[in-house]
Each structure stands twice: as structure tokens, then as C-alpha cells.
Design a protein around this motif. Structure first.
Motif, PDB file in Angstrom:
ATOM      1  N   ASP A 136       0.839  -1.204   0.000  1.00 36.82           N
ATOM      2  CA  ASP A 136       0.000   0.000   0.000  1.00 36.82           C
ATOM      3  C   ASP A 136       0.871   1.250   0.000  1.00 36.82           C
ATOM      4  OD1 ASP A 136      -2.455  -1.427   0.141  1.00 36.82           O
ATOM      5  OD2 ASP A 136      -2.068  -1.778   2.288  1.00 36.82           O
ATOM      6  N   PRO A 137       0.377   2.362  -0.570  1.00 34.43           N
ATOM      7  CA  PRO A 137       1.179   3.597  -0.614  1.00 34.43           C
ATOM      8  C   PRO A 137       1.594   4.077   0.773  1.00 34.43           C
ATOM      9  CG  PRO A 137      -0.721   3.762  -2.074  1.00 34.43           C
ATOM     10  CD  PRO A 137      -0.910   2.516  -1.267  1.00 34.43           C
ATOM     11  N   VAL A 138       2.736   4.716   0.809  1.00 32.82           N
ATOM     12  CA  VAL A 138       3.310   5.246   2.055  1.00 32.82           C
ATOM     13  C   VAL A 138       3.152   6.768   2.063  1.00 32.82           C
ATOM     14  CG1 VAL A 138       5.491   5.602   3.298  1.00 32.82           C
ATOM     15  CG2 VAL A 138       5.004   3.394   2.234  1.00 32.82           C
ATOM     16  N   PRO A 139       2.680   7.363   3.181  1.00 30.92           N
ATOM     17  CA  PRO A 139       2.664   8.822   3.265  1.00 30.92           C
ATOM     18  C   PRO A 139       4.099   9.332   3.407  1.00 30.92           C
ATOM     19  CG  PRO A 139       1.961   7.861   5.348  1.00 30.92           C
ATOM     20  CD  PRO A 139       2.135   6.723   4.393  1.00 30.92           C
ATOM     21  N   ALA A 140       4.543  10.106   2.430  1.00 29.72           N
ATOM     22  CA  ALA A 140       5.941  10.545   2.390  1.00 29.72           C
ATOM     23  C   ALA A 140       6.021  12.058   2.549  1.00 29.72           C
ATOM     24  CB  ALA A 140       6.583  10.127   1.067  1.00 29.72           C
ATOM     25  N   THR A 141       6.718  12.505   3.599  1.00 28.76           N
ATOM     26  CA  THR A 141       6.886  13.927   3.888  1.00 28.76           C
ATOM     27  C   THR A 141       8.241  14.397   3.380  1.00 28.76           C
ATOM     28  OG1 THR A 141       5.513  13.671   5.874  1.00 28.76           O
ATOM     29  CG2 THR A 141       6.866  15.663   5.720  1.00 28.76           C
ATOM     30  N   PHE A 142       8.227  15.382   2.497  1.00 28.56           N
ATOM     31  CA  PHE A 142       9.445  15.927   1.898  1.00 28.56           C
ATOM     32  C   PHE A 142       9.712  17.308   2.486  1.00 28.56           C
ATOM     33  CE2 PHE A 142       8.055  12.733  -1.029  1.00 28.56           C
ATOM     34  CZ  PHE A 142       9.209  12.232  -1.615  1.00 28.56           C
ATOM     35  N   ILE A 143      10.882  17.469   3.142  1.00 27.76           N
ATOM     36  CA  ILE A 143      11.253  18.736   3.775  1.00 27.76           C
ATOM     37  C   ILE A 143      12.657  19.110   3.297  1.00 27.76           C
ATOM     38  CG2 ILE A 143      11.576  19.968   5.958  1.00 27.76           C
ATOM     39  CD1 ILE A 143       9.869  17.720   7.292  1.00 27.76           C
ATOM     40  N   ARG A 144      12.755  20.117   2.437  1.00 25.08           N
ATOM     41  CA  ARG A 144      14.055  20.513   1.867  1.00 25.08           C
ATOM     42  C   ARG A 144      14.804  19.269   1.378  1.00 25.08           C
ATOM     43  NH1 ARG A 144      17.493  23.463   5.918  1.00 25.08           N
ATOM     44  NH2 ARG A 144      18.693  24.032   4.089  1.00 25.08           N
ATOM     45  N   ASP A 186       4.045   6.473  10.409  1.00 24.81           N
ATOM     46  CA  ASP A 186       4.015   5.256   9.591  1.00 24.81           C
ATOM     47  C   ASP A 186       5.383   4.589   9.674  1.00 24.81           C
ATOM     48  OD1 ASP A 186       4.218   3.479   7.245  1.00 24.81           O
ATOM     49  OD2 ASP A 186       2.278   4.334   6.700  1.00 24.81           O
ATOM     50  N   SER A 187       5.408   3.359  10.174  1.00 27.73           N
ATOM     51  CA  SER A 187       6.689   2.701  10.468  1.00 27.73           C
ATOM     52  C   SER A 187       7.092   1.663   9.427  1.00 27.73           C
ATOM     53  CB  SER A 187       6.631   2.037  11.844  1.00 27.73           C
ATOM     54  OG  SER A 187       5.636   1.028  11.864  1.00 27.73           O
ATOM     55  N   ARG A 188       6.387   1.604   8.298  1.00 31.70           N
ATOM     56  CA  ARG A 188       6.617   0.497   7.361  1.00 31.70           C
ATOM     57  C   ARG A 188       7.997   0.519   6.710  1.00 31.70           C
ATOM     58  NH1 ARG A 188       1.543   0.980   3.601  1.00 31.70           N
ATOM     59  NH2 ARG A 188       1.642   3.115   4.391  1.00 31.70           N
ATOM     60  N   VAL A 189       8.542   1.689   6.434  1.00 30.92           N
ATOM     61  CA  VAL A 189       9.878   1.733   5.827  1.00 30.92           C
ATOM     62  C   VAL A 189      10.929   1.299   6.847  1.00 30.92           C
ATOM     63  CG1 VAL A 189      11.573   3.129   4.605  1.00 30.92           C
ATOM     64  CG2 VAL A 189       9.142   3.560   4.245  1.00 30.92           C
ATOM     65  N   HIS A 190      10.787   1.747   8.084  1.00 34.89           N
ATOM     66  CA  HIS A 190      11.685   1.293   9.149  1.00 34.89           C
ATOM     67  C   HIS A 190      11.581  -0.219   9.343  1.00 34.89           C
ATOM     68  CE1 HIS A 190      11.655   5.597  10.204  1.00 34.89           C
ATOM     69  NE2 HIS A 190      12.767   5.364  10.871  1.00 34.89           N
ATOM     70  N   GLU A 191      10.348  -0.714   9.287  1.00 28.29           N
ATOM     71  CA  GLU A 191      10.123  -2.148   9.467  1.00 28.29           C
ATOM     72  C   GLU A 191      10.806  -2.934   8.339  1.00 28.29           C
ATOM     73  OE1 GLU A 191       6.248  -5.032   9.756  1.00 28.29           O
ATOM     74  OE2 GLU A 191       6.138  -3.050  10.688  1.00 28.29           O
ATOM     75  N   TYR A 192      10.719  -2.413   7.132  1.00 24.87           N
ATOM     76  CA  TYR A 192      11.388  -3.046   5.993  1.00 24.87           C
ATOM     77  C   TYR A 192      12.900  -3.083   6.230  1.00 24.87           C
ATOM     78  CZ  TYR A 192      13.355  -3.509   1.286  1.00 24.87           C
ATOM     79  OH  TYR A 192      14.094  -3.903   0.194  1.00 24.87           O
ATOM     80  N   PHE A 193      13.468  -1.967   6.695  1.00 24.20           N
ATOM     81  CA  PHE A 193      14.900  -1.921   6.965  1.00 24.20           C
ATOM     82  C   PHE A 193      15.295  -2.915   8.043  1.00 24.20           C
ATOM     83  CE2 PHE A 193      18.518   0.031   9.342  1.00 24.20           C
ATOM     84  CZ  PHE A 193      19.491  -0.161   8.370  1.00 24.20           C
ATOM     85  N   LEU A 194      14.518  -2.970   9.115  1.00 25.03           N
ATOM     86  CA  LEU A 194      14.836  -3.908  10.196  1.00 25.03           C
ATOM     87  C   LEU A 194      14.758  -5.352   9.712  1.00 25.03           C
ATOM     88  CD1 LEU A 194      13.108  -2.290  13.313  1.00 25.03           C
ATOM     89  CD2 LEU A 194      15.523  -2.229  12.671  1.00 25.03           C
TER      90      LEU A 194
END
Length: 208
Positions: A136-144, A186-194
Motif C-alpha cells: 500500500d502507498p506510504v505517506p511521504a513527507t518531503f522537507i528541503r 508510519d513505520s513500514r519503511v523502518h520495518e522493511y529496513f529492520l
């Protein structure tokens, strides 16, 4: 799922940036977390997160505290490293618009452009497809945020914006993304890395 990560010891490079936010997500997933500022602390962890922040300041502090070479050695030795925003810049082989004397750690075979989306007021959030990471899509926050302008040998693009700009890449045990998954719950990217780190630790133990 958190129980699967209790045996992992994850470092967060703690000189500058979103250190606390990453620690909160990682501990929420069950991992043991260590703030890394010295070579001896780096030597105790299975993997490392390089947070978002200001890449030029982070670079100066890393060198000032004698951490540049230990970090480069850890990356070269295969330690899993996850870089977000400034962390992606730090991991890249080439910063196309680096300020005077700015250096990166290297290891990730990409060219990146700093602040590719403008200033802080140009920050935005999108729903990002990351096939291979989550269905499912991930909410992605882009800051600079930076973008990846070129990918080299062995680099796999794992996400891009609709206009084709690359914002997430993977190369071996290295994961670099342009956005801030630690800020929106949303922790899914961290979970993927772990999950990748757990696999690395298992394979490392099997080879001993």
C-alpha cells in the motif's frame, strides 16, 4: 512484528537532525537503539540510521568528532545503513551541488542534489508507491529534500515521484530515501529496513 526485532541493536547517528524521532519509531518496533557519536559506539551496533537534518552541518560534525573514516569503513564492510533526507546525501558518492568543502561518506553509488524541492516552505506530503517495501502507498513527507539524479552500478530504484524524480534507492545493505518516514507515524519503511538487518545478522552468524 516488533518481537522479531528485539535481538537487533540499531545505532542512530546522533550529531544533528531527527534523532529522537527515529529512536521512537525503532523502539516502537522492538529494536534496541544506541545513539552513535563515537567509534566505540558504532562498533556495538548491527546497523545504523543516518537521520534527516542539515547535511553540511552533519558532515562537519562527523569529521570534527573523528567519525568520518569509521563510518566509511562500516559502510564498506557491509553494515546495513538507512539514510533519510540528509542521510541519503551523506551516503551518496557524489553531491552535485555540494557547498564549499562539503564531503560525503560515500558507498551508495548515486549522484544527489541537495534541497531539490526548494526551501522549508516548499515542503509537501504525497502518497508514495514503494513496491517491494509495502503493497500500500506510504505517506511521504518531503522537507528541503534531495533527489537522486543518477544511479550507478548495483543501485535499485525502489520509488519515484509521478514525474520520474527518484526518491528512494537500495544498494546491497544500503537504503537511502529523500523523505522523512519518522515524522508521520508510519513505520513500514523502518520495518522493511529492520527486516533486512535481521537477515544480515542471521547470515553473518551463519558464516562465523
Amino acid at each position: 512484528m516488533a518481537g522479531n526485532f528485539r535481538h537487533l541493536r540499531i545505532g542512530v547517528l546522533a550529531f544533528q537532525g531527527d534523532v529522537r524521532e527515529h529512536i521512537h519509531v525503532l523502539e516502537g518496533l522492538g529494536a534496541q537503539v544506541v545513539k552513535v557519536r563515537r567509534p566505540e559506539e558504532l562498533g556495538t551496533v548491527d546497523a545504523l540510521v543516518i537521520p534527516g537534518g542539515e547535511s553540511s552541518v552533519m558532515d562537519k560534525l562527523v569529521r570534527m568528532f573523528g567519525m568520518q573514516q569509521p563510518l566509511r569503513d562500516a559502510i564498506a564492510a557491509g553494515m546495513p545503513v538507512f539514510g533519510t533526507c540528509a542521510g541519503l546525501i551523506m551516503m551518496s558518492d557524489n553531491i552535485v551541488d555540494a557547498i564549499a568543502e562539503q564531503e560525503s561518506l560515500g558507498g551508495l553509488h548515486v549522484d544527489v542534489r541537495r534541497n531539490a524541492f526548494g526551501t522549508q516552505i516548499d515542503s509537501f506530503e504525497v502518497q508514495l508507491d514503494m513496491p517491494g517495501v509495502t503493497k500500500d502507498p506510504v505517506p511521504a513527507t518531503f522537507i528541503r529534500a534531495p533527489i537522486v539524479e543518477r544511479v550507478g552500478e548495483g543501485v535499485r530504484v525502489i520509488s519515484a515521484l509521478p514525474d520520474g524524480r527518484i526518491v528512494a534507492v537500495e544498494q546491497g545493505n544500503l537504503l537511502g530515501i529523500s523523505f522523512h518516514p519518522e515524522v508521520n507515524g508510519d513505520s513500514r519503511v523502518h520495518e522493511y529496513f529492520l527486516g533486512r538487518v535481521a537477515q544480515y545478522v542471521t547470515e553473518k552468524k551463519a558464516s562465523i
